[in-house]
Structures are given as structure tokens and as C-alpha cells.
Design an enzyme around this catalytic site. Structure first.
Site, short mmCIF file in Angstrom:
data_model
loop_
_atom_site.label_atom_id
_atom_site.label_comp_id
_atom_site.label_asym_id
_atom_site.label_seq_id
_atom_site.Cartn_x
_atom_site.Cartn_y
_atom_site.Cartn_z
N HIS A 130 -2.81 7.60 2.53
CA HIS A 130 -3.43 6.20 2.29
C HIS A 130 -4.93 5.66 2.80
O HIS A 130 -5.45 5.13 4.17
CB HIS A 130 -2.18 4.94 2.51
CG HIS A 130 -2.95 3.00 2.20
ND1 HIS A 130 -3.61 3.05 0.85
CD2 HIS A 130 -3.13 2.07 2.75
CE1 HIS A 130 -4.33 2.28 1.04
NE2 HIS A 130 -3.69 1.31 1.85
N ASN A 183 -10.27 -0.31 -0.23
CA ASN A 183 -8.61 0.56 -0.14
C ASN A 183 -8.03 0.13 -1.22
O ASN A 183 -8.26 -1.22 -2.13
CB ASN A 183 -8.20 -0.49 1.34
CG ASN A 183 -7.00 -0.54 1.37
OD1 ASN A 183 -5.93 -0.03 0.15
ND2 ASN A 183 -6.46 -1.45 2.70
N CYS A 217 0.66 -1.28 0.13
CA CYS A 217 -0.01 -0.43 -0.18
C CYS A 217 0.98 1.10 -0.13
O CYS A 217 0.55 2.04 -0.19
CB CYS A 217 -0.81 0.23 0.96
SG CYS A 217 -2.30 -1.70 1.19
O1 UT7 Z 1 -4.29 -1.11 3.27
C1 UT7 Z 1 -2.80 -2.01 4.12
C2 UT7 Z 1 -2.46 -1.49 5.05
N1 UT7 Z 1 -3.96 -2.59 6.10
C3 UT7 Z 1 -4.76 -2.02 7.05
O2 UT7 Z 1 -4.05 -0.71 7.77
C4 UT7 Z 1 -6.19 -2.46 7.59
C5 UT7 Z 1 -5.37 -2.10 9.00
N2 UT7 Z 1 -6.78 -3.45 9.55
C6 UT7 Z 1 -8.21 -2.89 9.56
O3 UT7 Z 1 -8.34 -2.30 9.17
C7 UT7 Z 1 -9.13 -3.45 10.47
O4 UT7 Z 1 -8.69 -3.87 11.46
C8 UT7 Z 1 -10.33 -4.65 9.91
C9 UT7 Z 1 -11.58 -3.72 9.24
C10 UT7 Z 1 -9.70 -5.24 8.67
C11 UT7 Z 1 -10.86 -5.39 10.84
O5 UT7 Z 1 -11.82 -4.98 11.94
P1 UT7 Z 1 -11.73 -5.08 13.22
O6 UT7 Z 1 -12.33 -4.26 14.22
O7 UT7 Z 1 -9.99 -4.84 13.42
O8 UT7 Z 1 -11.92 -6.11 13.40
P2 UT7 Z 1 -11.14 -7.27 13.58
O9 UT7 Z 1 -10.28 -8.15 12.79
O10 UT7 Z 1 -10.12 -7.73 15.38
O11 UT7 Z 1 -12.89 -8.74 13.76
C12 UT7 Z 1 -14.01 -8.35 15.34
C13 UT7 Z 1 -14.80 -9.36 14.53
C14 UT7 Z 1 -14.25 -11.25 14.43
O12 UT7 Z 1 -15.61 -11.54 15.14
P3 UT7 Z 1 -14.72 -12.57 16.48
O13 UT7 Z 1 -13.70 -13.20 16.35
O14 UT7 Z 1 -15.19 -11.14 17.34
O15 UT7 Z 1 -16.64 -13.18 17.10
C15 UT7 Z 1 -14.52 -11.28 13.19
O16 UT7 Z 1 -13.90 -12.97 12.45
O17 UT7 Z 1 -15.15 -9.14 13.39
C16 UT7 Z 1 -15.30 -10.12 12.45
N3 UT7 Z 1 -15.08 -10.07 11.06
C17 UT7 Z 1 -16.21 -9.29 10.43
N4 UT7 Z 1 -17.55 -9.59 11.14
C18 UT7 Z 1 -18.88 -9.03 9.99
C19 UT7 Z 1 -14.18 -10.07 10.31
N5 UT7 Z 1 -14.18 -9.44 8.87
C20 UT7 Z 1 -15.62 -9.60 9.62
C21 UT7 Z 1 -17.07 -9.34 8.24
N6 UT7 Z 1 -18.13 -9.04 8.26
N7 UT7 Z 1 -16.72 -8.64 6.99
#
Ligand code: UT7
Length: 319
Positions: free
Chosen positions: A246, A276, A112
Site C-alpha cells: 500500500h 496515497n 487503506c
Molecule cells: O494510508 C493509511 C495509513 N497511513 C499511514 O500509514 C501514514 C503514516 N504517517 C505518515 O506517513 C507520516 O507520519 C506523515 C507523512 C503523515 C507525517 O510525517 P512525520 O515525519 O510523521 O511528521 P510529523 O507528523 O511528526 O510532523 C512533523 C512536523 C510537525 O511540526 P512540529 O510539531 O514539529 O512543529 C507538523 O506540524 O511537520 C509538520 N507538518 C508539516 N510541515 C510542512 C505536518 N504536515 C506538514 C506539511 N508541511 N504538509
């Protein structure tokens, strides 16, 4: 010798996928995606398009804006992690599409941060007298490396390309660029090599992201690079007119804006409508804000990016 951005261009494919689209095939919702990321929709390329064809559209628009003919370009750098081929580079394929017979052309693979890396390298080329008119591009066909059964990645990324023309000038346009990497995080965000995997274990080359771990490091690291960039230029937060981050996650973007004491009206946001787009997100946002008249000549713009590697960087630019 200094360097200044003299033209910008962008291209987004016609097809748009809204969050709702994912609700029928995945356990997800428009509400979850928007609340956690700030994304409502993203563009996806058609079968006949490619990273190089999107780059060509963006490049031609940037050349038009700069009033330059393609054959005046002596350097092409494409930031991409979704190239058309392993080799030749997307930059060489683009060079052919633009009809440029001889110039330096290569890709930069910095996830990215690909555009910021490409801009930093081109700036060094121009300062050293190695180029006078450069095309700097971020272009990604992310949809071709996504696993559409993985809700944690497929709802986040989109396709597109953005370009700038960077020209050698007397006046200072690129004030500074800052590039970093730390390979200890290589397993938190990656795409395997399809050639190696075909031979060894048949794994598909899909994007894998440990989102929450990436998130935590991104917030800390981007906060630090704001200080580094301002200090290097003897500037204070209020000297920055626009932030072009970004577009990874609205919550990451807001925390960097807060660090800069910058109201969100001064942050160029495309994430809601584009998702993204990896290395394309900064030049696409820049192009949008230049074309709609928000960013004007003389404005000071801080661009920053963070991605798989980890690689991160910033550019402070006087337009
Ligand atoms: O561009 C290059 C660099 N990338 C980034 O900077 C991305 C950085 N990360 C993020 O933007 C965020 O971490 C995400 C948007 C990817 C995820 O958000 P989060 O608040 O960190 O969620 P999480 O990964 O901690 O997941 C929370 C819950 C999980 O379920 P459990 O384990 O709590 O039951 C995930 O399985 O949300 C679940 N989950 C979803 N639920 C509904 C993950 N993806 C989804 C989804 N819909 N699409």
C-alpha cells in the site's frame, strides 16, 4: 477450488495536483512533502466523476484484460471508504453501470486495506464454491473527504481506482490471504459519519490522521505480517519476486522492503506520482507492473496494506 488473477485494470482521473500547488495556501513545501512521504503529485477527480465511475473504468479494463464479458461476473466486491452513497453500495452502483442483472455485490469498508480485504473475501467465496468469476476493486474519491486547510492530510491522499478479475481455477494463484484488525486505534485515523454529524454537531466529515502515531504502528505491524505470510506458505524471503505495498509513505515501504531483504527495484512504487490512494493503491500498482511487463505469469507477488481501524492484511499471489 483455487483462484487466480486473470486480468487487471486501473483508472486515474485526468487532473493532477503537484506539491507546489499547496505552497500558496498552506505552510508547506514540495521539499517537505517529498522528503517525508515520497509524493510529488496526485490525481483528483472532476466534478462529474465519482468513486463508482472510476471503478467502472478500472473494471472494464480488467474485464478486457481477462477476456471476460461483464455479464459473466457473479461477484463484485468494492473496497472503498469514500463511497458515492451511504447506500446502496458502490458495488451495486457499479453493477448497474456494467449492466449486470444479477450477482452478489457489496462494499468492504476497511480503509487503506480495502482491496486486500476484498481479495481475501473473494478468495474465500471462490474456494467455497460461492462464485466463479469475481471483480475485485479498490476505488477512492479521497479528495471529497479531505480538509484542504489541513496540511497534515491534504497533501498525502489522491484519487483513483484499480481492479482485478479473480477466477476459479485448477491451478493455485492466490496462495494465501491474511486479514487483521484492532479497533483500539479507532481514533488515530478516521472520518466521521456525515449523517450523524449533521444531526448532532454539524462537524464536517473530513479525514483526520495522527500521522506519526499511525506511522509507528504501521512499520511494526507490516514487519510482522511479512513473517506471518511467508511462514504460512513455508516460503523464504527470496521466494518473493515482487512486493506491492500500500502506497502510504516511501519510508514505511522501504522498511518493509528491508525486512524482506528486497532491493527497491523489486518494489512496485506509484506513490511519487499518485500519492496515497487508500484502497486503490495496490490494484493500481499491480496493474501498472503487469502492463509494463515487470510482473509476469508465474511470479510470486506479496501485497500488504495498513489503514484506519487499524486494519491490515496481506496476500501472497502467484500470477
Ligand atoms: O494510508 C493509511 C495509513 N497511513 C499511514 O500509514 C501514514 C503514516 N504517517 C505518515 O506517513 C507520516 O507520519 C506523515 C507523512 C503523515 C507525517 O510525517 P512525520 O515525519 O510523521 O511528521 P510529523 O507528523 O511528526 O510532523 C512533523 C512536523 C510537525 O511540526 P512540529 O510539531 O514539529 O512543529 C507538523 O506540524 O511537520 C509538520 N507538518 C508539516 N510541515 C510542512 C505536518 N504536515 C506538514 C506539511 N508541511 N504538509
Amino acid at each position: 477450488m483455487n483462484a487466480r488473477i486473470t486480468g487487471t485494470g486501473g483508472y486515474l482521473p485526468e487532473k493532477i495536483i503537484h506539491n507546489k500547488h499547496f505552497e500558496s495556501s498552506l505552510e508547506t513545501s514540495d521539499e517537505w512533502i517529498y522528503a517525508r512521504t515520497g509524493i510529488r503529485k496526485r490525481h483528483v477527480i472532476a466534478a462529474h466523476e465519482s468513486t463508482a465511475s472510476m471503478a467502472e473504468m478500472a473494471a472494464n479494463r480488467a474485464l478486457d484484460a481477462a477476456g471476460l464479458d461483464a455479464d459473466e461476473v457473479d461477484l463484485i466486491i468494492v473496497g472503498t471508504s469514500s463511497p458515492d452513497r451511504v447506500f446502496p453500495s458502490t458495488a451495486c452502483i457499479l453493477q448497474d453501470k456494467l449492466g449486470i442483472s444479477d450477482c452478489v455485490a457489496f462494499d468492504v469498508q476497511a480503509a487503506c486495506s480495502g482491496f486486500i480485504y476484498a481479495l481475501g473475501i473473494a478468495h474465500q467465496f471462490i474456494k467455497a464454491g460461492g462464485a466463479k468469476k469475481a471483480l475485485i476493486i479498490g476505488a477512492e474519491a479521497n479528495s471529497r473527504i479531505l480538509d484542504y486547510s489541513d496540511r497534515s492530510t491534504c497533501v498525502i491522499f489522491g484519487d483513483g481506482a484499480g481492479a482485478v478479475v479473480l477466477e476459479a481455477t485448477e491451478e493455485q494463484g492466490i496462495l494465501s490471504t491474511h486479514l487483521h484488525s484492532d479497533g483500539q486505534y479507532k481514533d488515530l485515523l478516521y472520518v466521521n459519519n456525515p449523517i450523524k454529524d449533521q444531526l448532532e454537531d454539524g462537524d464536517k466529515a473530513y479525514l483526520t490522521m495522527h500521522g506519526n502515531d499511525v506511522y509507528k504502528v504501521a512499520v511494526k505491524t507490516l514487519g510482522r505480517i511479512v513473517d506471518e505470510t511467508l511462514d504460512a506458505n513455508g516460503m523464504v524471503k527470496s521466494d518473493v519476486d515482487w512486493l506491492i505495498p500500500h502506497q502510504a509513505n516511501i519510508r514505511i515501504i522501504s522498511s518493509v522492503a528491508k525486512k524482506l531483504n528486497m532491493p527497491m527495484e523489486k518494489v512496485v512504487l506509484t506513490i511519487e506520482n499518485q500519492g496515497n490512494t487508500s484502497s486503490a493503491s495496490i490494484p493500481l500498482a499491480l496493474d501498472q507492473a503487469v502492463r509494463d511487463g515487470r510482473i509476469k505469469k508465474g511470479h510470486v507477488v506479496l501485497m500488504e496494506a495498513f489503514g484506519g481501524g487499524f486494519v491490515w492484511g496481506s496476500a501472497l499471489v502467484k500470477m
